[in-house]
Design a protein around this motif. Structure first.
Motif, PDB file in Angstrom:
ATOM      1  N   SER A  47       0.740  -2.823   2.258  1.00 30.32           N
ATOM      2  CA  SER A  47       2.202  -2.241   1.805  1.00 30.32           C
ATOM      3  C   SER A  47       2.733  -2.966   0.711  1.00 30.32           C
ATOM      4  O   SER A  47       3.597  -2.367  -0.204  1.00 30.32           O
ATOM      5  N   HIS A  89       8.644  -2.249  -2.429  1.00 30.08           N
ATOM      6  CA  HIS A  89       7.528  -3.114  -3.266  1.00 30.08           C
ATOM      7  C   HIS A  89       7.767  -3.340  -4.749  1.00 30.08           C
ATOM      8  O   HIS A  89       7.128  -4.277  -5.355  1.00 30.08           O
ATOM      9  N   ARG A 130       9.109   6.134  -2.896  1.00 28.63           N
ATOM     10  CA  ARG A 130       7.742   5.464  -2.509  1.00 28.63           C
ATOM     11  C   ARG A 130       6.427   5.579  -3.166  1.00 28.63           C
ATOM     12  O   ARG A 130       5.718   4.769  -3.821  1.00 28.63           O
ATOM     13  N   PRO A 190       3.345  -1.572   7.017  1.00 26.59           N
ATOM     14  CA  PRO A 190       4.216  -0.466   6.746  1.00 26.59           C
ATOM     15  C   PRO A 190       3.373   0.340   5.810  1.00 26.59           C
ATOM     16  O   PRO A 190       2.362   0.203   5.260  1.00 26.59           O
ATOM     17  N   PRO A 191       4.112   1.471   5.484  1.00 21.66           N
ATOM     18  CA  PRO A 191       3.250   2.595   4.652  1.00 21.66           C
ATOM     19  C   PRO A 191       2.829   2.262   3.040  1.00 21.66           C
ATOM     20  O   PRO A 191       3.686   1.163   2.656  1.00 21.66           O
ATOM     21  N   VAL A 192       1.638   2.377   2.796  1.00 20.35           N
ATOM     22  CA  VAL A 192       1.117   2.000   1.378  1.00 20.35           C
ATOM     23  C   VAL A 192       1.816   2.929   0.394  1.00 20.35           C
ATOM     24  O   VAL A 192       2.061   4.114   0.481  1.00 20.35           O
ATOM     25  N   ASP A 227      -4.879   6.120   6.582  1.00 22.64           N
ATOM     26  CA  ASP A 227      -4.688   4.762   6.134  1.00 22.64           C
ATOM     27  C   ASP A 227      -6.137   4.141   6.580  1.00 22.64           C
ATOM     28  O   ASP A 227      -6.486   3.005   7.086  1.00 22.64           O
ATOM     29  N   HIS A 249      -5.945   0.196   6.598  1.00 24.33           N
ATOM     30  CA  HIS A 249      -4.814  -0.459   6.442  1.00 24.33           C
ATOM     31  C   HIS A 249      -4.058  -0.702   7.726  1.00 24.33           C
ATOM     32  O   HIS A 249      -4.130   0.456   8.537  1.00 24.33           O
ATOM     33  N   ASP A 279      -3.269  -5.432   5.078  1.00 26.81           N
ATOM     34  CA  ASP A 279      -1.815  -4.836   5.068  1.00 26.81           C
ATOM     35  C   ASP A 279      -1.603  -4.582   3.224  1.00 26.81           C
ATOM     36  O   ASP A 279      -1.487  -5.581   2.531  1.00 26.81           O
ATOM     37  N   SER A 335      -0.673  -0.399  -3.554  1.00 27.60           N
ATOM     38  CA  SER A 335      -1.866   0.171  -3.278  1.00 27.60           C
ATOM     39  C   SER A 335      -2.978  -0.335  -4.024  1.00 27.60           C
ATOM     40  O   SER A 335      -4.300   0.041  -3.717  1.00 27.60           O
TER      41      SER A 335
END
Length: 446
Positions: free
Chosen positions: A190, A358, A331, A217-219, A244, A214, A188, A193
């Motif tokens: 998230s 993040h 993001r 949740p989105p990276v 991913d 991955h 993971d 990166s």
């Protein structure tokens, strides 16, 4: 400063803004913009590219020259880590920006100080796993709170021997055996990166290469992953990507010359200053095409009221006398959030900045810190789980705390352009990625 003025980024003006308050961690009186700023700025090299270049050069089959590298705490920590593992890194000019890297068999025992540099705490453990011998890692107190557990679990799954006492973070010891099996691993990413980039940068040296998937949740910070992939390919490494999913084939790394681009994220406060002051700032050497997240400043600051133009000489932002709020998902460019939030606090309309949960695990909890410090000056900022809602209010002077976070410090400087009496606590923390920020800021305002 007239447009023809010097753009040397490391020259101090000798003004009060570069005195002991700036260098000792005290309170730095943020200068007001008494008139529209007119400046040409030459920025030092990108931290992200510099530290990736150093890792690739250390793993190369041939010596490598790195040009226009960054001289900062983060880059010095990376150089110190590589030297501890046996790599020869030497400056070949008086500024320290030209480096010669001579690879050598990686070995321990070694003790590595990561400071609070995410690239060092994440990019170097895979190198340590390739070394022969024991490598100990530790860093600043905040570094012990930053996420690294997903990376360590992935490395173990690829064959590395790591003892972190079950903490999922620092301090830790990597027991290098001289090789890493590699193969396929799911994690993971998230939280950062850099978990993916760390595995990709060393993956070609793993026996089976590495295939990173991955799940979660989105990276965040996709441009940084694009940078990693592009730099690997430039070093002769076979990399394939899908959604991913990133795969590095085993094989040699061969790189002999890397030129580091100017750090576009560090341009953020200077371009913001043009917008806030209604002036004009040109950042020299802005590449026409780049993977750096800072390139998004073009569109973000245009939406906030600026006018942007590009030429081979650089990128110019002109303030129009208006500052607009913005609704933006940051993001992919989270590191720009502190500057965008500072401009938003001075805008004429509200802003909503999202997608940056993040940031709560960066040098500090940047979401909470920005809300606290802008509100301390009379602002109206609401924390969201993944961002901020900023309603402009008349601001007043006071201390803007940096939390030992370089981007918090520069955002306080931006607010100080328009608000009298702002004092930034520990402006010296900007040395993490930008040498002599107070001197360069003073030159731009002169």
């Amino acid at each position: 400063m007239p447009d023809s003025a010097s753009s040397q980024p490391f020259r101090s003006t000798g003004s009060d803004t570069s005195t002991s308050a700036a260098s000792s961690g005290g309170h730095w009186p943020a200068p007001r913009a008494e008139r529209p700023m007119r400046a040409r700025i030459g920025l030092p090299g990108s931290k992200s590219m510099t530290n990736r270049a150093l890792v690739l050069a250390a793993l190369s089959q041939t010596p490598c020259r790195i040009r226009h590298s960054l001289v900062s705490r983060d880059s010095e920590l990376m150089i110190g880590a590589l030297r501890a593992l046996g790599v020869r890194v030497e400056a070949t000019d008086d500024t320290g920006t030209e480096l010669s890297v001579t690879p050598a068999p990686l070995r321990g025992p070694a003790a590595i100080d990561v400071g609070n540099a995410g690239t060092v705490m994440r990019f170097v453990p895979p190198l340590a796993a390739l070394a022969s011998g024991t490598v100990d890692f530790d860093g600043d107190p905040r570094a012990r709170e930053r996420p690294v557990g997903e990376l360590l679990s992935a490395l173990r799954g690829l064959g590395a021997d790591i003892d972190d006492g079950g903490r999922g973070g620092l301090p830790m010891t990597v027991h290098g055996t001289g090789a890493v099996r590699g193969g396929e691993v799911t994690l993971d990413a998230s939280g950062s990166s850099q978990f993916v980039s760390a595995l990709l940068l060393s993956g070609a040296r793993f026996t089976e290469g590495v295939h990173v998937r991955h799940s979660g949740p989105p990276v965040p910070s996709q441009p940084h992953l694009d940078m990693t992939v592009e730099m690997l390919r430039s070093a002769g490494v076979a990399v394939s990507t899908a959604e991913d999913s990133w795969k590095v084939e085993p094989g040699p790394i061969e790189v002999s010359d890397i030129t580091v681009e100017p750090d576009l994220s560090n341009a953020a406060p200077f371009l913001a200053a043009a917008l806030v002051s209604g002036g004009r700032v040109t950042v020299e050497g802005w590449p026409e095409h780049t993977t750096q997240p800072g390139d998004r400043l073009r569109s973000l600051l245009t939406r906030m009221g600026g006018e942007v133009s590009w030429s081979p000489e650089g990128l110019t932002l002109r303030g129009t006398g208006r500052i607009l709020g913005i609704d933006a998902d940051l993001r992919d460019v989270g590191e720009l959030t502190p500057t965008i939030a500072a401009v938003a606090a001075l805008a004429s309309t509200p802003s909503r900045l999202t997608g940056v949960a993040h940031l709560r695990r960066h040098e500090t909890d940047r979401i909470a810190a920005l809300a606290t410090e802008i509100n301390r000056l009379g602002g109206d900022v609401e924390e969201l789980p993944d961002g901020l809602v900023i309603v402009p209010r008349p601001l007043h002077g006071g201390v803007f705390h940096s939390y030992d976070d370089h981007r918090m410090a520069t955002s306080g400087a931006v607010i100080g352009l328009a608000v009298p009496g702002v004092e930034v606590e520990n402006i010296a923390t900007t040395r993490k990625t930008l040498p002599d920020f107070p001197g360069l800021w003073a030159e731009a305002l002169a």
